[in-house]
Design an enzyme around this catalytic site. Sequence first.
Site, short mmCIF file in Angstrom:
data_model
loop_
_atom_site.label_atom_id
_atom_site.label_comp_id
_atom_site.label_asym_id
_atom_site.label_seq_id
_atom_site.Cartn_x
_atom_site.Cartn_y
_atom_site.Cartn_z
N LYS A 170 9.64 51.78 -103.34
CA LYS A 170 10.65 51.99 -104.28
C LYS A 170 11.35 52.65 -103.89
CE LYS A 170 12.75 51.23 -108.53
NZ LYS A 170 12.42 51.53 -109.53
N LYS A 240 32.91 48.38 -79.09
CA LYS A 240 34.65 48.04 -78.92
C LYS A 240 34.94 48.45 -80.19
CE LYS A 240 35.55 44.30 -78.04
NZ LYS A 240 36.61 43.27 -79.18
#
Length: 307
Positions: A170, A240
């Site tokens: 949770k 890149k």
Amino acid sequence: MKVGYIGLGRMGRGMALNIIKAGYDLVVFDRSDDAVAALVAAGATAADSAGELTKSVDVVFTSLPGPPEVEAVVLGDDGVAANITQGKVLFELSTSSRSLALRIHDELSSRGAAMLDAPVSGGPAGAESGDMAFWVGGDRDIYEQYLPLLQSMGDKPRHCGPIGSGLIVKLVNNIAGHMIMSSLAEIFSTGVKAGVDPLELWDALRLGVVGKGSPLNMLTKQFLPGQYEPAAFALKLAYKDAMLATELGRDLGVPMRIANTAMADMLEALNRGDGDKDCRVYLGLQLERAGVSIAVDPDAIAAVLNE
């Protein structure tokens, strides 16, 4: 079976009503008289305290705002622990702390009773409709014994492991949501400042790889099995692209803290010689820092995906 429910707020009210609809005998307690009256009108019996409720039922559910309330109701005077007897079970549904769950588990075990942490996900609407996940930690046999009762409240109960496991799932689920939304805010601030209409940006992003599926599904072929070769998309190419995106942010004067953190890890992986490996290889750096290793059998992943 007699069921007790403590905490009739926005979440608890809907779940308690569904217990009644499933035909269980329900006893309720809440500090709000109005909340209790609404459940009594639906068929529940009211208790005057958490302790009185615990004495009168076989299994107790608590759904409370947080750790202080959980500690007070479960471990406080005339609370659940002080009144629970051998063979009874507590399902603690609150979003609370793992350390407190372990303390409660140990205290109840010393009394011959059992505790399972079972936080929920689905919000008030899910609590009302039953479209709800229960992430349960603790004794699996007890979980199986009470599974029909859990299913009366939510359609997606799941046993996650030993005590505390439900809360772990949770808590990481909740912080994952906030982290993802923070990254999306960074993305939208860049795209919108660059001139794209926010609705057009949102709609266009939904057509891309990230938008078409859950980010969790992007982990199944490389990260979870720990296999980064052959590359689906090489790290050197991903770096890149990340450089171009952050360059756009710099040109616009947009802070890109999350992107820069990701790029730092990508660069570190490149400097290790991982440029031709899959772009997700840099995620392994976080695992190294945490001192954990993940290498899931691909067949096991496929079985889960095909469930």
